[in-house]
Design a protein around this motif. Structure first.
Motif, PDB file in Angstrom:
ATOM      1  N   SER A   1       0.836  -1.210   0.000  1.00 52.60           N
ATOM      2  CA  SER A   1       0.000   0.000   0.000  1.00 52.60           C
ATOM      3  C   SER A   1       0.867   1.256   0.000  1.00 52.60           C
ATOM      4  CB  SER A   1      -0.932  -0.007   1.219  1.00 52.60           C
ATOM      5  OG  SER A   1      -0.226   0.237   2.431  1.00 52.60           O
ATOM      6  N   ILE A   2       1.967   1.214   0.741  1.00 52.01           N
ATOM      7  CA  ILE A   2       2.860   2.370   0.824  1.00 52.01           C
ATOM      8  C   ILE A   2       3.594   2.592  -0.497  1.00 52.01           C
ATOM      9  CG2 ILE A   2       4.994   3.220   1.900  1.00 52.01           C
ATOM     10  CD1 ILE A   2       3.974   1.951   4.520  1.00 52.01           C
ATOM     11  N   ILE A   3       4.091   1.521  -1.093  1.00 52.85           N
ATOM     12  CA  ILE A   3       4.784   1.639  -2.385  1.00 52.85           C
ATOM     13  C   ILE A   3       3.855   2.205  -3.442  1.00 52.85           C
ATOM     14  CG2 ILE A   3       5.851   0.325  -4.264  1.00 52.85           C
ATOM     15  CD1 ILE A   3       7.634   0.656  -1.801  1.00 52.85           C
ATOM     16  N   VAL A   4       2.639   1.697  -3.489  1.00 52.87           N
ATOM     17  CA  VAL A   4       1.660   2.180  -4.467  1.00 52.87           C
ATOM     18  C   VAL A   4       1.359   3.660  -4.238  1.00 52.87           C
ATOM     19  CG1 VAL A   4      -0.769   2.023  -5.151  1.00 52.87           C
ATOM     20  CG2 VAL A   4       0.595  -0.054  -4.913  1.00 52.87           C
ATOM     21  N   ALA A   5       1.175   4.052  -2.994  1.00 52.89           N
ATOM     22  CA  ALA A   5       0.876   5.448  -2.682  1.00 52.89           C
ATOM     23  C   ALA A   5       2.035   6.372  -3.061  1.00 52.89           C
ATOM     24  CB  ALA A   5       0.552   5.596  -1.194  1.00 52.89           C
ATOM     25  N   LEU A   6       3.259   5.938  -2.797  1.00 54.88           N
ATOM     26  CA  LEU A   6       4.429   6.754  -3.129  1.00 54.88           C
ATOM     27  C   LEU A   6       4.605   6.896  -4.636  1.00 54.88           C
ATOM     28  CD1 LEU A   6       6.995   5.435  -0.472  1.00 54.88           C
ATOM     29  CD2 LEU A   6       5.798   7.640  -0.472  1.00 54.88           C
ATOM     30  N   VAL A   7       4.364   5.826  -5.368  1.00 54.28           N
ATOM     31  CA  VAL A   7       4.462   5.892  -6.831  1.00 54.28           C
ATOM     32  C   VAL A   7       3.381   6.803  -7.396  1.00 54.28           C
ATOM     33  CG1 VAL A   7       4.284   4.570  -8.982  1.00 54.28           C
ATOM     34  CG2 VAL A   7       5.557   3.631  -7.044  1.00 54.28           C
ATOM     35  N   LEU A   8       2.194   6.736  -6.835  1.00 53.77           N
ATOM     36  CA  LEU A   8       1.117   7.626  -7.278  1.00 53.77           C
ATOM     37  C   LEU A   8       1.462   9.083  -7.008  1.00 53.77           C
ATOM     38  CD1 LEU A   8      -2.143   5.732  -6.199  1.00 53.77           C
ATOM     39  CD2 LEU A   8      -1.477   6.351  -8.534  1.00 53.77           C
ATOM     40  N   GLN A   9       2.059   9.347  -5.851  1.00 55.85           N
ATOM     41  CA  GLN A   9       2.473  10.721  -5.527  1.00 55.85           C
ATOM     42  C   GLN A   9       3.516  11.231  -6.509  1.00 55.85           C
ATOM     43  OE1 GLN A   9       3.843  11.154  -1.485  1.00 55.85           O
ATOM     44  NE2 GLN A   9       1.783  11.513  -0.680  1.00 55.85           N
ATOM     45  N   SER A  10       4.430  10.355  -6.906  1.00 53.92           N
ATOM     46  CA  SER A  10       5.545  10.775  -7.769  1.00 53.92           C
ATOM     47  C   SER A  10       5.138  10.888  -9.234  1.00 53.92           C
ATOM     48  CB  SER A  10       6.708   9.782  -7.643  1.00 53.92           C
ATOM     49  OG  SER A  10       7.155   9.699  -6.309  1.00 53.92           O
ATOM     50  N   THR A  11       4.297   9.962  -9.715  1.00 55.28           N
ATOM     51  CA  THR A  11       4.010   9.891 -11.154  1.00 55.28           C
ATOM     52  C   THR A  11       2.548  10.133 -11.502  1.00 55.28           C
ATOM     53  OG1 THR A  11       3.555   7.515 -11.105  1.00 55.28           O
ATOM     54  CG2 THR A  11       5.858   8.189 -11.365  1.00 55.28           C
TER      55      THR A  11
END
Length: 332
Positions: free
Chosen positions: A92-102
């Motif tokens: 969930s954290i990885i997905v959220a961070l990728v969404l924030q970045s891209t």
């Protein structure tokens, strides 16, 4: 001659009787599910048995159900995966961070799936190539991934502001049907097809039933075990995406204790801890059964501590009933 004929007739009738005998142990989870459903309906009426509440139960249990489908293969292969709860959190954290970045849903989903597959691959390699029992490998992996989830964001929550992602992976509805229920049905259909219609499913159960015999028949048991761990990791990472989409936030606390709930659902559903026997439909019903019990205890006004005690007792009772039924079936 007449006596011989009578014996033949008796033998035929006996065989016919055996063929028509119903093994109730095969349907234990469905019987218990119906009993609990009726009991809670009589106890709580419309507070429990209403369309909104039933749909709410399916939303609450969706992530457990999806992981239970994959865990059916793991336990069916006579292994166990305790790392799924922490994989949920880190995914969930990885997905959220990728969404924030891209702001790319595709990249975020691929990153989450890659994480789950990698965790599963590592688990499977240690179990098959190094020879460490899956209980110990996945227990250690649980701690590693949990620490990574906490360290990545310094225990801070990561908000998800992409409305499309939140709709697809949590909050959405198609008519009255929650998107989480649709994802559960998709996972159930895929799991059922793979387990019952593809050679892979038969190889998984053959591996769990008798690993040595499976090897002699030409099954690559190491490959099968690695594959089921990868499936479990992917399912856990997908569950993490659904958790995040449902509350529009990623947290390191997601998935805490889910590994126990998933295993309980799978065992309640009729999959044998001894391996070789598994049913994904039963696993999903087991998940829904636990969700119904949780919901009924909340409506009944029990405190959290009381809920835990009653829930634990019910699980032990139901598993005992299923086990006794299976033993009677084996004696016959």
């Amino acid at each position: 001659m007449q006596t011989a004929k009578n014996l033949v007739d008796i033998s035929v009738k006996t065989k016919q009787t055996k063929k028509t005998t119903i093994n109730f142990s095969d349907y234990m989870v469905y019987i218990i599910f119906a009993i609990v459903l009726v009991a809670f309906t009589l106890m709580f009426g419309d507070k429990f048995f209403s369309v909104n509440n039933i749909l709410n139960i399916t939303k609450q249990t969706a992530m457990i159900s999806i992981m239970a489908v994959a865990c059916t293969f793991v336990i069916g292969a006579k292994e166990i995966d305790l790392s799924i709860g922490s994989t949920v959190a880190l995914s969930s954290i990885i997905v959220a961070l990728v969404l924030q970045s891209t702001n790319s849903i595709l990249l975020a989903v691929l990153a989450g799936i890659a994480l789950g597959a990698t965790v599963g691959l590592i688990n499977g390699m240690f179990v098959t190539k190094v020879g460490i029992p899956s209980f110990l490998v996945t227990l250690g992996m649980l701690s590693i991934i949990k620490g990574a989830a906490m360290w990545t964001t310094n225990t801070a929550a990561v908000p998800i502001t992409n409305d499309t992602y939140n709709f697809i992976f949590g909050l959405g509805q198609i008519g009255p049907v929650p998107i989480l229920l649709i994802w559960t049905v998709v996972a159930l259909v895929i799991g059922y097809f793979v387990l019952n219609k593809l050679p892979f499913g038969k190889k998984v159960m053959a591996t769990g039933g008798n690993e040595l015999s499976a090897k002699y028949t030409g099954i690559n048991v190491d490959r099968i075990k690695i594959a089921v761990f990868v499936m479990s990791g992917i399912a856990a990472s997908f569950a993490g995406m659904l958790y995040a989409g449902r509350v529009q936030t990623a947290r390191y606390t997601f998935g805490e204790g889910d590994e126990l709930s998933v295993i309980a659902a799978v065992i309640l559903g009729g999959t044998s801890m001894a391996g070789g026997v598994g049913t994904v439909i039963g696993s999903v019903i087991g998940s829904l059964l636990m969700g119904i019990i949780n919901n009924g205890l909340i409506i009944g006004g029990l405190s959290i501590s009381q809920q835990m005690m009653v829930r634990g007792g019910i699980i032990i009772l139901f598993v005992a009933l299923s086990t006794l039924g299976s033993r009677r079936k084996a004696r016959k």
